[in-house]
Design an enzyme around this catalytic site. Structure first.
Site, PDB file in Angstrom:
ATOM      1  N   ALA A 268       0.864  -1.188   0.000  1.00 32.40           N
ATOM      2  CA  ALA A 268       0.000   0.000   0.000  1.00 32.40           C
ATOM      3  C   ALA A 268       0.890   1.224   0.000  1.00 32.40           C
ATOM      4  O   ALA A 268       2.033   1.181   0.438  1.00 32.40           O
ATOM      5  CB  ALA A 268      -0.930   0.001   1.217  1.00 32.40           C
ATOM      6  N   MET A 269       0.349   2.344  -0.485  1.00 32.45           N
ATOM      7  CA  MET A 269       1.147   3.556  -0.623  1.00 32.45           C
ATOM      8  C   MET A 269       0.297   4.773  -0.310  1.00 32.45           C
ATOM      9  O   MET A 269      -0.823   4.916  -0.793  1.00 32.45           O
ATOM     10  CB  MET A 269       1.710   3.650  -2.054  1.00 32.45           C
ATOM     11  CG  MET A 269       2.568   4.880  -2.296  1.00 32.45           C
ATOM     12  SD  MET A 269       4.035   4.878  -1.234  1.00 32.45           S
ATOM     13  CE  MET A 269       4.346   6.644  -1.142  1.00 32.45           C
ATOM     14  N   GLU A 270       0.871   5.686   0.490  1.00 30.25           N
ATOM     15  CA  GLU A 270       0.121   6.801   1.084  1.00 30.25           C
ATOM     16  C   GLU A 270       0.100   8.061   0.247  1.00 30.25           C
ATOM     17  O   GLU A 270      -0.026   9.163   0.782  1.00 30.25           O
ATOM     18  CB  GLU A 270       0.732   7.134   2.454  1.00 30.25           C
ATOM     19  CG  GLU A 270       2.130   7.765   2.422  1.00 30.25           C
ATOM     20  CD  GLU A 270       3.271   6.780   2.527  1.00 30.25           C
ATOM     21  OE1 GLU A 270       4.384   7.183   2.876  1.00 30.25           O
ATOM     22  OE2 GLU A 270       3.044   5.577   2.259  1.00 30.25           O
ATOM     23  N   HIS A 303      -3.308   2.795   8.524  1.00 31.68           N
ATOM     24  CA  HIS A 303      -1.880   3.141   8.408  1.00 31.68           C
ATOM     25  C   HIS A 303      -1.660   4.146   7.287  1.00 31.68           C
ATOM     26  O   HIS A 303      -0.997   5.185   7.490  1.00 31.68           O
ATOM     27  CB  HIS A 303      -1.069   1.868   8.154  1.00 31.68           C
ATOM     28  CG  HIS A 303       0.400   2.108   7.997  1.00 31.68           C
ATOM     29  ND1 HIS A 303       1.294   1.965   9.024  1.00 31.68           N
ATOM     30  CD2 HIS A 303       1.145   2.481   6.914  1.00 31.68           C
ATOM     31  CE1 HIS A 303       2.515   2.250   8.605  1.00 31.68           C
ATOM     32  NE2 HIS A 303       2.444   2.559   7.313  1.00 31.68           N
ATOM     33  N   GLU A 304      -2.193   3.858   6.107  1.00 29.32           N
ATOM     34  CA  GLU A 304      -1.952   4.755   4.974  1.00 29.32           C
ATOM     35  C   GLU A 304      -2.648   6.106   5.183  1.00 29.32           C
ATOM     36  O   GLU A 304      -2.100   7.149   4.815  1.00 29.32           O
ATOM     37  CB  GLU A 304      -2.406   4.102   3.668  1.00 29.32           C
ATOM     38  CG  GLU A 304      -1.750   2.762   3.373  1.00 29.32           C
ATOM     39  CD  GLU A 304      -0.232   2.789   3.458  1.00 29.32           C
ATOM     40  OE1 GLU A 304       0.383   3.823   3.152  1.00 29.32           O
ATOM     41  OE2 GLU A 304       0.358   1.755   3.849  1.00 29.32           O
ATOM     42  N   HIS A 307      -0.643   8.379   7.501  1.00 32.23           N
ATOM     43  CA  HIS A 307       0.519   8.997   6.853  1.00 32.23           C
ATOM     44  C   HIS A 307       0.208  10.415   6.369  1.00 32.23           C
ATOM     45  O   HIS A 307       1.150  11.173   6.100  1.00 32.23           O
ATOM     46  CB  HIS A 307       0.960   8.150   5.658  1.00 32.23           C
ATOM     47  CG  HIS A 307       2.034   7.156   5.969  1.00 32.23           C
ATOM     48  ND1 HIS A 307       3.186   7.476   6.646  1.00 32.23           N
ATOM     49  CD2 HIS A 307       2.143   5.827   5.661  1.00 32.23           C
ATOM     50  CE1 HIS A 307       3.963   6.414   6.752  1.00 32.23           C
ATOM     51  NE2 HIS A 307       3.351   5.390   6.169  1.00 32.23           N
ATOM     52  N   GLU A 326       7.718   5.831   9.060  1.00 35.23           N
ATOM     53  CA  GLU A 326       7.149   4.486   9.090  1.00 35.23           C
ATOM     54  C   GLU A 326       7.018   3.944  10.514  1.00 35.23           C
ATOM     55  O   GLU A 326       5.991   3.375  10.870  1.00 35.23           O
ATOM     56  CB  GLU A 326       7.971   3.541   8.225  1.00 35.23           C
ATOM     57  CG  GLU A 326       7.922   3.867   6.732  1.00 35.23           C
ATOM     58  CD  GLU A 326       6.515   3.829   6.156  1.00 35.23           C
ATOM     59  OE1 GLU A 326       5.583   3.318   6.812  1.00 35.23           O
ATOM     60  OE2 GLU A 326       6.344   4.314   5.017  1.00 35.23           O
TER      61      GLU A 326
END
Length: 540
Positions: A268-270, A303-304, A307, A326
């Protein structure tokens, strides 16, 4: 090899970016307009760009075509603009216009712009933006991406997404259409994102508190999967509310999009306002999903989203500081899950995972501190140490300072560093200054690999009604790292005392700050020889 000690600010930085993507089969044109300003010292402007991914079409500065040799030169995976070609005529800033061609269909690295099934997608962390265009591709270059135009075939790519808020869109002839996006907040290039494809969506909304901003929420996926995204959408709403309640952090755009992609190598990417997930972390079907599946979706979505502040609004100055965003965000998503479920069960799960994965890494030849001193490839440091041990270091701040003290430190951290790239030392300074605490020795955690061992022994004196608890710490040598520091570290040890006969608590939990190789702590007015309860809550 890149060394942390060699970090230097760039002589020039980028403050504003405009991008245009003309997506066509086999060849996508990317045009960029970069507002460049002097930053620190003298030198040429070095733009990162992978030779194997980019074909330079044109380059101009302030409307003047640049000439190779006279104005710029090529180097391996870089384009270098001579300093004398910038800021001519007394300008305080220059606009560098660059056009390149890329081939997403042939990009098998899944870094930069690539095609995944029916959609085009980007992944730019850590160094993927240099596969999209020439740019100073490092996290301390914080620029406002004020206009991003995406054009593609309307039938095959009816959905066109990027960071921030959508400004406009519509048809542009020949069966094609476009959309224009703008992100008002400065960000590093690794947070840029683009998605274009044939996607379905489910939608919702959230009203921030106390600001009252109505935020449109969307989760996109392929038509066959979109009905499995409802739990992810509900998890997003819970994440937004929790961050407001726990840390006073509101979302800052009018739109938040999640896209689920089958071929996505980061999990996954924020990306700001446009989170991209591997489908494994978004889809949950009531007929087949387990409780663990639901908890994983909720935790990763949280979590994402978290961020947005710890990683996006405040990012890391350089990649050696990766644990700053992180480790902190893993701690925040752990607390989110603990608050919404069983705190005890969640803590046990996290510690079991730490012992099963990270402890072994810390004891072997691949051991490294949570803030590495060097790297050959940055991708090698997305590790259990940087993430999970980094989260435990953040948790120790909260244990030492208490919930209120930790929140005071977070508030000061955002006040000082919003819109910038910060360091682990900046975070530690905010925690210390907000609480008047001495955390100098605590900084050793950032450079010390390995897992310390804490042992204890107790002695009871009936005459004085005192119980003396002696704690000792040690860190075994690692043959692979003979020169690594070995402490002593600042270790918060949560201790309580229990009645030896009944198990009743005779002294409530107190946090003992172990700073020396061996220290003795005295408990007064203890009626009988107790049983110590040490490292409560896995305090370290």
């Amino acid at each position: 090899e890149v060394l942390r000690s060699e970090y230097r600010p760039l002589p020039h930085t980028v403050t504003g970016v405009e991008l245009s993507f003309d997506i066509r089969d086999g060849r996508t044109l990317v045009a960029s307009a970069l507002t460049v300003v002097p930053c620190a010292g003298a030198g040429d402007l070095v733009l990162d760009g992978e030779d194997s991914a980019l074909e330079l079409v044109s380059i101009a500065c302030d409307g003047r075509d640049l000439v190779e040799g006279a104005d710029y030169r090529r180097a391996k995976d870089a384009l270098i603009v001579h300093a004398a070609s910038l800021y001519r005529g007394g300008r305080t800033a220059s606009v560098l216009s660059i056009s390149v061609a890329v081939v997403p269909e042939e990009n098998t690295q899944l870094s930069g712009l690539y095609r995944s099934g029916p959609m085009y997608c980007t992944q730019c962390e850590a160094q993927g933006f240099r596969r999209i265009t020439f740019y100073p591709d490092r996290p301390d270059v914080m620029a406002t991406f004020g206009r991003v135009r995406v054009e593609a075939d309307a039938a095959r790519c009816p959905v066109l997404l990027s960071n921030g808020n959508r400004l406009e869109g519509g048809p542009c002839g020949d069966g094609r259409h476009y959309a224009v996006w703008a992100d008002p907040y400065p960000k590093p290039s690794y947070l840029f994102a683009l998605v274009a494809g044939d996607l379905a969506r489910i939608s919702g909304s959230y009203t921030t508190r106390p600001g009252g901003r109505v935020v449109e929420l969307n989760v996109y996926s392929e038509e066959s999967n979109v009905e499995k995204c409802h739990y992810a959408l509900a998890s997003l709403v819970r994440s937004m509310k929790w961050d407001e309640d726990r840390f006073g952090l509101e979302y800052d755009l009018d739109l938040f999009n999640i896209v689920a992609v089958d071929d996505f190598n980061m999990g996954a990417m924020e990306n700001k306002g446009l989170n991209v997930f591997n489908t494994a972390y978004v889809l949950a079907d009531q007929a087949t999903a387990t409780d663990q599946d639901y908890e994983r979706v909720e935790g990763v979505v949280g979590h994402e989203y978290f961020h947005n502040w710890t990683g996006n609004r405040v990012t890391c100055r350089d990649w050696f500081q990766l644990t700053l965003k992180e480790g902190l965000t893993v701690y925040r998503d752990q607390e989110f899950t603990a608050d919404l479920g069983s705190r005890g069960v969640k803590r046990i799960e996290d510690v079991r995972a730490l012992r099963a994965g990270q402890f072994g890494q810390d004891a072997g030849p691949m051991a490294h501190p949570i803030r590495p001193e060097s790297y050959i490839s940055m991708d090698n440091f997305y590790t259990a140490t940087v993430y999970s041990k980094g989260a435990e270091v953040i948790r120790m701040y909260a244990t030492i300072l208490g919930t209120e003290g930790f929140r005071k430190g977070m508030d000061l951290y955002f006040e000082r560093h919003d819109g910038t790239g910060a360091t682990c030392d900046d975070f530690r300074a905010a925690m210390a200054d907000a609480n008047g605490a001495d955390l100098d020795q605590f900084g050793e955690w950032y450079r010390t690999p390995g897992t310390p061992t804490v042992t204890y022994s107790g002695e009871y004196d009936a005459a004085s009604r005192q119980y003396r608890l002696t704690l000792a710490q040690s860190l075994p040598a690692n043959p692979a790292l003979p020169d690594a520091p070995r402490g002593p570290l600042h270790i918060p040890v949560a201790v309580g005392l229990l009645d030896a006969a009944t198990g009743a608590e005779v002294a409530p939990t107190a946090v003992l700050n172990l700073r020396e190789p061996t220290e003795t702590f005295v408990f007064d007015d203890v009626a009988a020889a107790p049983v110590p309860s040490v490292l409560r809550g896995f305090s370290a």
